[in-house]
Design an enzyme around this catalytic site. Structure first.
Site, PDB file in Angstrom:
ATOM      1  N   THR A 163      -0.452   9.594   4.794  1.00 60.65           N
ATOM      2  CA  THR A 163      -0.742  10.666   5.755  1.00 60.65           C
ATOM      3  C   THR A 163      -2.125  10.403   6.332  1.00 60.65           C
ATOM      4  OG1 THR A 163       0.514  12.212   4.400  1.00 60.65           O
ATOM      5  CG2 THR A 163      -0.882  13.157   6.113  1.00 60.65           C
ATOM      6  N   LYS A 180       4.326  15.550  10.512  1.00 56.37           N
ATOM      7  CA  LYS A 180       3.748  15.756   9.179  1.00 56.37           C
ATOM      8  C   LYS A 180       2.524  16.680   9.249  1.00 56.37           C
ATOM      9  CE  LYS A 180       2.594  14.932   4.849  1.00 56.37           C
ATOM     10  NZ  LYS A 180       3.314  15.616   3.770  1.00 56.37           N
ATOM     11  N   LYS A 217      -7.761  17.370   3.127  1.00 60.64           N
ATOM     12  CA  LYS A 217      -7.694  16.190   4.013  1.00 60.64           C
ATOM     13  C   LYS A 217      -6.660  16.418   5.118  1.00 60.64           C
ATOM     14  CE  LYS A 217      -4.889  12.909   3.403  1.00 60.64           C
ATOM     15  NZ  LYS A 217      -3.989  11.772   3.267  1.00 60.64           N
TER      16      LYS A 217
HETATM   17  P1  NAD Z   1      -3.295   8.085  -4.747  1.00 56.49           P
HETATM   18  O1  NAD Z   1      -4.758   8.172  -4.563  1.00 56.49           O
HETATM   19  O2  NAD Z   1      -2.687   8.553  -6.032  1.00 56.49           O
HETATM   20  O3  NAD Z   1      -2.812   6.561  -4.544  1.00 56.49           O
HETATM   21  C1  NAD Z   1      -3.325   5.697  -3.600  1.00 56.49           C
HETATM   22  C2  NAD Z   1      -3.310   4.288  -4.175  1.00 56.49           C
HETATM   23  O4  NAD Z   1      -3.819   3.397  -3.187  1.00 56.49           O
HETATM   24  C3  NAD Z   1      -4.175   4.126  -5.437  1.00 56.49           C
HETATM   25  O5  NAD Z   1      -3.425   3.517  -6.463  1.00 56.49           O
HETATM   26  C4  NAD Z   1      -5.313   3.229  -4.950  1.00 56.49           C
HETATM   27  O6  NAD Z   1      -5.823   2.369  -5.976  1.00 56.49           O
HETATM   28  C5  NAD Z   1      -4.633   2.452  -3.860  1.00 56.49           C
HETATM   29  N1  NAD Z   1      -5.544   1.845  -2.906  1.00 56.49           N
HETATM   30  C6  NAD Z   1      -6.662   2.380  -2.338  1.00 56.49           C
HETATM   31  N2  NAD Z   1      -7.239   1.509  -1.508  1.00 56.49           N
HETATM   32  C7  NAD Z   1      -6.484   0.386  -1.557  1.00 56.49           C
HETATM   33  C8  NAD Z   1      -6.579  -0.890  -0.925  1.00 56.49           C
HETATM   34  N3  NAD Z   1      -7.566  -1.180  -0.080  1.00 56.49           N
HETATM   35  N4  NAD Z   1      -5.640  -1.816  -1.214  1.00 56.49           N
HETATM   36  C9  NAD Z   1      -4.639  -1.540  -2.077  1.00 56.49           C
HETATM   37  N5  NAD Z   1      -4.510  -0.356  -2.711  1.00 56.49           N
HETATM   38  C10 NAD Z   1      -5.419   0.591  -2.454  1.00 56.49           C
HETATM   39  O7  NAD Z   1      -2.652   8.860  -3.499  1.00 56.49           O
HETATM   40  P2  NAD Z   1      -1.168   9.471  -3.396  1.00 56.49           P
HETATM   41  O8  NAD Z   1      -1.151  10.844  -3.964  1.00 56.49           O
HETATM   42  O9  NAD Z   1      -0.199   8.469  -3.863  1.00 56.49           O
HETATM   43  O10 NAD Z   1      -1.071   9.669  -1.809  1.00 56.49           O
HETATM   44  C11 NAD Z   1      -0.891   8.576  -0.939  1.00 56.49           C
HETATM   45  C12 NAD Z   1      -0.672   9.123   0.465  1.00 56.49           C
HETATM   46  O11 NAD Z   1       0.495   9.954   0.456  1.00 56.49           O
HETATM   47  C13 NAD Z   1      -1.829   9.997   0.962  1.00 56.49           C
HETATM   48  O12 NAD Z   1      -2.058   9.724   2.323  1.00 56.49           O
HETATM   49  C14 NAD Z   1      -1.317  11.405   0.755  1.00 56.49           C
HETATM   50  O13 NAD Z   1      -1.875  12.335   1.667  1.00 56.49           O
HETATM   51  C15 NAD Z   1       0.172  11.230   0.987  1.00 56.49           C
HETATM   52  N6  NAD Z   1       1.001  12.235   0.309  1.00 56.49           N
HETATM   53  C16 NAD Z   1       0.735  12.591  -0.978  1.00 56.49           C
HETATM   54  C17 NAD Z   1       1.533  13.540  -1.579  1.00 56.49           C
HETATM   55  C18 NAD Z   1       1.273  13.967  -3.012  1.00 56.49           C
HETATM   56  O14 NAD Z   1       1.849  14.970  -3.450  1.00 56.49           O
HETATM   57  N7  NAD Z   1       0.450  13.248  -3.770  1.00 56.49           N
HETATM   58  C19 NAD Z   1       2.596  14.140  -0.885  1.00 56.49           C
HETATM   59  C20 NAD Z   1       2.873  13.716   0.421  1.00 56.49           C
HETATM   60  C21 NAD Z   1       2.057  12.763   1.011  1.00 56.49           C
END
Ligand code: NAD
Length: 318
Positions: free
Chosen positions: A123, A200, A269
């Site tokens: 997102t 979204k 965010k």
């Molecule tokens: P998270 O922080 O748990 O996971 C993100 C991952 O990306 C981590 O494992 C991190 O190490 C990795 N990462 C960061 N920088 C990186 C890079 N340069 N190269 C490779 N890996 C890298 O986040 P999440 O909760 O999984 O959310 C991910 C996305 O999904 C966000 O944009 C969030 O807004 C969206 N989202 C989350 C949810 C939720 O409930 N958690 C629901 C819908 C959408």
């Protein structure tokens, strides 16, 4: 050790089936269960190349499978080995830096020779997504880029029932659907590039406001002497019913200490991304500033909790 990519393998019949190759970048709370579903639902000869800056996440994931998963040592390697690449990263800055690393690596054409498809499910803001799409189309990458943010949270990601909100040209849709069907149960084509994110951000704006309204209403009703179960039933049988009251009611979450769920910083965010999109498009948002102030204070006081913790913050407010 560098990954060897196998191009073709003979199947039992006389036909030759090409192995499909996938890159998955970002194995966090969402990415990990999504990649798990993808791997489990793909034919066993296909390969998923995973990369995350957190190497323990990729090692743990690879440990779940005896074959069909490879840990890439860099973003460039995950991309070079794959014809389809999925990214699930936290914020716009992460998406921008990953794709500039991809462009700098000048990836070779995918093993299959098909145009490489990038599906970004993070997102992020529409502007960053569109500039990433242009970068992917440029000769440095020469691929196709689709925005496909998700709705359904960690529960939906684990169950493989996410809703994907897709922005892409119609001619890409069938290929995109074929990939996303492994991780979700609903795929909504919202329109041209950026439209998935527009959907979204609009949806999560509703969520940000309705979550505060439910917290306030539950707090109000309880202060007026209503039993919490009765009040929940009243709202969920009446016109106030919404996801925040029915599925994610703060009184239910209070018993679990507001653990897990959709985190307060992510809500803040997404709200800020919606505000930015509104500023860019000239849409008036009356509630946004107030809501942003609420989530900012909740993040400071309560830390990373399910965003329904707004209810606790309200109850304890002087
Ligand atoms: P998270 O922080 O748990 O996971 C993100 C991952 O990306 C981590 O494992 C991190 O190490 C990795 N990462 C960061 N920088 C990186 C890079 N340069 N190269 C490779 N890996 C890298 O986040 P999440 O909760 O999984 O959310 C991910 C996305 O999904 C966000 O944009 C969030 O807004 C969206 N989202 C989350 C949810 C939720 O409930 N958690 C629901 C819908 C959408």
């Amino acid at each position: 050790m560098p990954i060897h990519h196998l191009l073709f393998r003979r199947t039992f019949s006389s036909t030759v089936r090409r192995e499909a190759t996938y890159g998955f970048i970002g194995l966090g709370k969402m990415g990990l269960p999504m990649a798990r579903n993808l791997r489990q639902k793909l034919p066993k000869d296909d390969t998923v190349y995973v990369y995350d800056v957190n190497t323990s996440a990729t090692a743990a994931f690879a440990g779940e499978f005896t074959s069909g998963v490879e840990v890439a040592e860099s973003v460039a390697e995950a991309v070079a080995c794959s014809e389809t690449v999925i990214t699930m990263l936290p914020e716009p800055s992460h998406v921008a830096s990953v794709f500039s690393a991809i462009a700098a690596s000048n990836p070779p054409p995918p093993p299959s020779g098909a145009q490489r498809l990038f599906v970004d499910s993070s997102t992020i803001d529409i502007r960053t997504s569109l500039s990433t799409s242009r970068l992917v189309a440029s000769p440095a990458i020469a691929g196709a880029f689709v925005d496909a943010p998700v709705s359904g949270g960690v529960v939906g990601a684990s169950a493989g029932t996410l809703a994907f909100l897709v922005g892409c040209p119609p001619e890409l849709l069938e290929r995109v659907e074929g990939v996303l069907a492994h991780m979700g149960s609903r795929i909504l084509h919202c329109g041209k590039p950026g439209a998935g994110l527009a959907g979204k951000l609009a949806n999560n704006y509703v969520l940000a406001i309705s979550n505060i309204a439910v917290a306030e209403a539950m707090n109000l009703g309880l202060k007026l002497g209503l039993d919490s179960k009765v009040l929940k039933q009243v709202i969920n049988s009446s016109s106030g019913r919404c996801w925040a009251s029915e599925v994610n009611n703060p009184v239910d979450n209070e018993a679990k200490g507001f653990a897990g769920g959709f985190g307060t910083p992510l809500m803040l965010k997404d709200l800020r991304l919606a505000v930015k999109a509104a500023q860019e498009s000239g849409a008036r948002l009356e509630m946004a500033e107030r809501a942003e102030g609420v989530y900012q204070q909740v993040v400071e006081k309560e830390g990373v909790k399910d965003f329904s913790v707004v209810y606790k913050w309200l109850k304890e407010a002087k």
